[in-house]
Write a protein that holds these residues in place. Structure first.
Motif, mmCIF file in Angstrom:
data_model
loop_
_atom_site.group_PDB
_atom_site.id
_atom_site.type_symbol
_atom_site.label_atom_id
_atom_site.label_comp_id
_atom_site.label_asym_id
_atom_site.label_seq_id
_atom_site.Cartn_x
_atom_site.Cartn_y
_atom_site.Cartn_z
ATOM 1 N N ALA A 113 -12.870 1.477 5.010
ATOM 2 C CA ALA A 113 -14.033 2.369 4.961
ATOM 3 C C ALA A 113 -15.000 2.062 3.823
ATOM 4 O O ALA A 113 -16.213 2.040 4.040
ATOM 5 C CB ALA A 113 -13.582 3.827 4.910
ATOM 6 N N PRO A 114 -14.543 1.799 2.602
ATOM 7 C CA PRO A 114 -15.492 1.530 1.525
ATOM 8 C C PRO A 114 -16.197 0.176 1.653
ATOM 9 O O PRO A 114 -17.125 -0.124 0.917
ATOM 10 C CB PRO A 114 -14.640 1.544 0.256
ATOM 11 C CG PRO A 114 -13.318 2.090 0.633
ATOM 12 C CD PRO A 114 -13.184 1.903 2.110
ATOM 13 N N ASN A 115 -15.762 -0.649 2.572
ATOM 14 C CA ASN A 115 -16.265 -2.013 2.668
ATOM 15 C C ASN A 115 -16.560 -2.369 4.133
ATOM 16 O O ASN A 115 -16.123 -3.388 4.645
ATOM 17 C CB ASN A 115 -15.203 -2.961 2.071
ATOM 18 C CG ASN A 115 -15.675 -4.382 1.973
ATOM 19 O OD1 ASN A 115 -16.859 -4.663 1.911
ATOM 20 N ND2 ASN A 115 -14.733 -5.300 1.970
ATOM 21 N N GLU A 124 -4.069 5.558 8.395
ATOM 22 C CA GLU A 124 -4.681 6.082 7.173
ATOM 23 C C GLU A 124 -4.838 5.002 6.115
ATOM 24 O O GLU A 124 -5.881 4.897 5.464
ATOM 25 C CB GLU A 124 -3.849 7.240 6.613
ATOM 26 C CG GLU A 124 -3.956 8.509 7.415
ATOM 27 C CD GLU A 124 -3.005 9.598 6.941
ATOM 28 O OE1 GLU A 124 -2.152 9.333 6.053
ATOM 29 O OE2 GLU A 124 -3.101 10.725 7.468
ATOM 30 N N SER A 125 -3.813 4.176 5.946
ATOM 31 C CA SER A 125 -3.873 3.100 4.952
ATOM 32 C C SER A 125 -4.972 2.091 5.290
ATOM 33 O O SER A 125 -5.706 1.640 4.418
ATOM 34 C CB SER A 125 -2.531 2.375 4.864
ATOM 35 O OG SER A 125 -1.548 3.234 4.371
ATOM 36 N N ARG A 154 -8.722 -7.590 0.244
ATOM 37 C CA ARG A 154 -8.226 -6.297 0.713
ATOM 38 C C ARG A 154 -6.709 -6.350 0.820
ATOM 39 O O ARG A 154 -6.143 -7.361 1.237
ATOM 40 C CB ARG A 154 -8.821 -5.967 2.081
ATOM 41 C CG ARG A 154 -10.340 -6.002 2.078
ATOM 42 C CD ARG A 154 -10.899 -5.838 3.443
ATOM 43 N NE ARG A 154 -10.456 -6.904 4.324
ATOM 44 C CZ ARG A 154 -11.122 -7.302 5.398
ATOM 45 N NH1 ARG A 154 -12.242 -6.718 5.732
ATOM 46 N NH2 ARG A 154 -10.661 -8.265 6.168
ATOM 47 N N LEU A 189 -7.681 2.619 7.119
ATOM 48 C CA LEU A 189 -8.991 3.246 6.924
ATOM 49 C C LEU A 189 -9.359 3.343 5.448
ATOM 50 O O LEU A 189 -10.517 3.138 5.082
ATOM 51 C CB LEU A 189 -9.017 4.629 7.569
ATOM 52 C CG LEU A 189 -9.045 4.638 9.097
ATOM 53 C CD1 LEU A 189 -8.926 6.067 9.615
ATOM 54 C CD2 LEU A 189 -10.301 3.975 9.621
ATOM 55 N N GLU A 190 -8.385 3.656 4.595
ATOM 56 C CA GLU A 190 -8.646 3.715 3.162
ATOM 57 C C GLU A 190 -9.132 2.376 2.625
ATOM 58 O O GLU A 190 -9.952 2.320 1.720
ATOM 59 C CB GLU A 190 -7.384 4.135 2.404
ATOM 60 C CG GLU A 190 -7.031 5.589 2.549
ATOM 61 C CD GLU A 190 -5.665 5.917 1.962
ATOM 62 O OE1 GLU A 190 -5.024 5.026 1.350
ATOM 63 O OE2 GLU A 190 -5.232 7.072 2.124
ATOM 64 N N GLU A 191 -8.615 1.296 3.174
ATOM 65 C CA GLU A 191 -9.013 -0.038 2.729
ATOM 66 C C GLU A 191 -10.351 -0.478 3.326
ATOM 67 O O GLU A 191 -11.162 -1.097 2.653
ATOM 68 C CB GLU A 191 -7.942 -1.068 3.111
ATOM 69 C CG GLU A 191 -6.732 -1.036 2.239
ATOM 70 C CD GLU A 191 -7.039 -1.457 0.817
ATOM 71 O OE1 GLU A 191 -7.612 -2.539 0.615
ATOM 72 O OE2 GLU A 191 -6.693 -0.689 -0.094
ATOM 73 N N ARG A 210 0.605 7.148 11.802
ATOM 74 C CA ARG A 210 -0.354 7.880 10.968
ATOM 75 C C ARG A 210 -0.557 7.182 9.622
ATOM 76 O O ARG A 210 -1.680 6.970 9.185
ATOM 77 C CB ARG A 210 0.090 9.317 10.741
ATOM 78 C CG ARG A 210 -0.853 10.088 9.818
ATOM 79 C CD ARG A 210 -0.529 11.547 9.727
ATOM 80 N NE ARG A 210 -0.702 12.245 10.981
ATOM 81 C CZ ARG A 210 -1.888 12.634 11.466
ATOM 82 N NH1 ARG A 210 -2.983 12.365 10.816
ATOM 83 N NH2 ARG A 210 -1.955 13.271 12.609
ATOM 84 N N LYS A 260 0.786 -1.227 0.000
ATOM 85 C CA LYS A 260 0.000 0.000 0.000
ATOM 86 C C LYS A 260 0.819 1.278 0.000
ATOM 87 O O LYS A 260 0.445 2.242 -0.641
ATOM 88 C CB LYS A 260 -0.910 -0.025 1.235
ATOM 89 C CG LYS A 260 -1.878 1.093 1.336
ATOM 90 C CD LYS A 260 -3.191 0.705 0.733
ATOM 91 C CE LYS A 260 -4.222 1.759 1.042
ATOM 92 N NZ LYS A 260 -4.790 2.362 -0.087
ATOM 93 N N SER A 261 1.922 1.324 0.717
ATOM 94 C CA SER A 261 2.625 2.587 0.908
ATOM 95 C C SER A 261 4.136 2.390 0.873
ATOM 96 O O SER A 261 4.712 1.805 1.794
ATOM 97 C CB SER A 261 2.223 3.214 2.245
ATOM 98 O OG SER A 261 3.040 4.316 2.549
#
Length: 81
Positions: free
Chosen positions: A50-52, A43-44, A60, A46-48, A39, A4-5
């Motif tokens: 939140a939409p699901n 954030e990573s 995921r 939540l990005e994964e 952080r 992811k990052s």
């Protein structure tokens, strides 16, 4: 972090053992690594997630470690195949 990052991966590669040993406490007033790692991790995730929220899909990026982690851990212990 692998999936992811790139920034998070690099921070963990450079500071990971120290952060774990120091329980994510900064080693000086200008040490931003602990807070940046936390952080980016939050954030990573939540990005994964939140939409699901209801987990209609279990594909995921944040679950990638569950696929490779056990094999890596057993290999490190000398008990893997």
């Amino acid at each position: 972090a692998i999936m992811k990052s790139e920034e998070l991966f690099c921070l963990l590669e450079e500071h990971g053992p120290r952060l774990a040993n120091d329980k994510f406490m900064p080693n000086s007033d200008v040490d931003g690594a602990p807070s940046r790692v936390l952080r980016l991790s939050i954030e990573s995730m939540l990005e994964e997630l939140a939409p699901n929220l209801w987990e209609h899909s279990l594909e995921r990026l944040l679950d990638f470690g569950h696929c490779v982690g056990p094999g890596l851990g057993m290999g490190a212990l000398g008990t893997g195949d």
